[in-house]
Design an enzyme around this catalytic site. Sequence first.
Site, short mmCIF file in Angstrom:
data_model
loop_
_atom_site.label_atom_id
_atom_site.label_comp_id
_atom_site.label_asym_id
_atom_site.label_seq_id
_atom_site.Cartn_x
_atom_site.Cartn_y
_atom_site.Cartn_z
CG ASN A 180 5.55 32.91 112.69
OD1 ASN A 180 5.95 32.13 111.94
ND2 ASN A 180 5.27 34.48 112.93
CD1 TRP A 181 9.28 27.25 114.76
CD2 TRP A 181 10.45 25.99 113.02
NE1 TRP A 181 9.70 27.14 114.79
CE2 TRP A 181 9.38 25.50 114.01
CE3 TRP A 181 9.67 25.18 111.93
CZ2 TRP A 181 9.96 23.93 115.01
CZ3 TRP A 181 10.81 23.42 112.25
CH2 TRP A 181 10.68 23.48 113.08
CE LYS A 182 8.28 35.57 113.94
NZ LYS A 182 8.17 37.38 114.04
CG HIS A 203 3.06 37.80 111.72
ND1 HIS A 203 3.94 38.24 112.02
CD2 HIS A 203 3.19 37.15 112.81
CE1 HIS A 203 4.41 38.33 112.67
NE2 HIS A 203 4.28 37.52 113.06
CD GLU A 227 7.46 38.86 111.04
OE1 GLU A 227 7.43 37.94 110.74
OE2 GLU A 227 7.69 39.13 112.39
CD GLU A 283 1.66 37.27 117.50
OE1 GLU A 283 2.49 37.03 117.78
OE2 GLU A 283 1.87 37.52 116.02
N GLY A 303 9.93 39.32 118.40
CA GLY A 303 10.98 39.99 118.43
C GLY A 303 12.43 41.15 118.91
CB SER A 333 10.01 39.28 123.21
OG SER A 333 9.96 40.27 122.51
N GLY A 391 7.48 33.58 118.12
CA GLY A 391 8.69 32.47 117.11
C GLY A 391 9.94 32.42 117.36
N GLY A 392 10.93 33.22 117.74
CA GLY A 392 12.66 32.80 118.20
C GLY A 392 12.97 31.92 118.98
P1 PGA Z 1 8.08 36.08 118.71
O1 PGA Z 1 7.76 36.23 117.35
O2 PGA Z 1 8.29 35.82 119.80
O3 PGA Z 1 10.41 36.79 118.03
O4 PGA Z 1 8.67 37.65 118.98
C1 PGA Z 1 6.54 36.43 117.68
C2 PGA Z 1 5.76 36.85 116.39
O5 PGA Z 1 6.03 36.80 115.71
O6 PGA Z 1 5.15 35.25 116.63
#
Ligand code: PGA
Length: 238
Positions: free
Chosen positions: A8-10, A88, A90, A160, A166, A201, A222-223
């Site tokens: 997930n590149w956001k 998600h 967010e 999640e 993050g 993470s 994500g990251g």
């Molecule tokens: P992260 O994000 O791997 O940077 O913790 C995961 C996500 O938001 O799906």
Amino acid sequence: MKKYCLGNWKMNQSLEEVKAFSKDFQESSNDLYIGIAPQAIHIPYLLENTQIFIGSQNCSEHKSGAFTGELGPQFLNELGAKFSLIGHSERRQLYKETTESCIEKIKNALSNDLLAVYCIGETLQEFEQNQTKEVLKNQLLPLLETFSINDQDNIVIAYEPVWAIGTGKVPTLDIISDVTSYIHDLCLQYKQDYSVVYGGSVKPANIKDISQIPSVQGVLVGGASLKAESFGALCRAF
Ligand code: PGA
């Protein structure tokens, strides 16, 4: 069960970075379902320049019409996108998406041949108050009451914990195992059994342990999905 390594590149990655990733990323989807959800504007480029599944970070519950800023599943499908993240944390926290609207989005994604990756998870406060399973149950029951065994291959559940996203904090392996087993058990009570992936993470340093938990069928990242090298390392752990 099928395994998934999803990125997930956001709202990250310039066009130059997207190009560099496409050039450097050598993995292709075969037994493992490898997918990236970039910013929607970069979907066409990645479709053309990678051998993996490309999806969106969100999609609309509506078919078409006056919904400024929304992404219609029909049009994602037309482009060649194959999946959509839905719900998600967010989106739930910043854009006030509800479980009910997520269910409508999943219906719309499925009717346009997109795999729906339904994200669920508890906040830190809920975790600390030992409410994780109750929260997940509330997020899952509307799904289980709406869909059936026939949708088995078209929905993936992403567990999640909001506090792990993050932050560099990851639940213990025992907790991930216990919670993802609970999700499978709950689904089985409704005669459904979806693949369950873990997110929060995930990094090359912890993927070996996480990928070996029997109740975990993959990861949502994500990251560590932003760079070809680290995302490739995560894919190779499966
Ligand atoms: P992260 O994000 O791997 O940077 O913790 C995961 C996500 O938001 O799906």
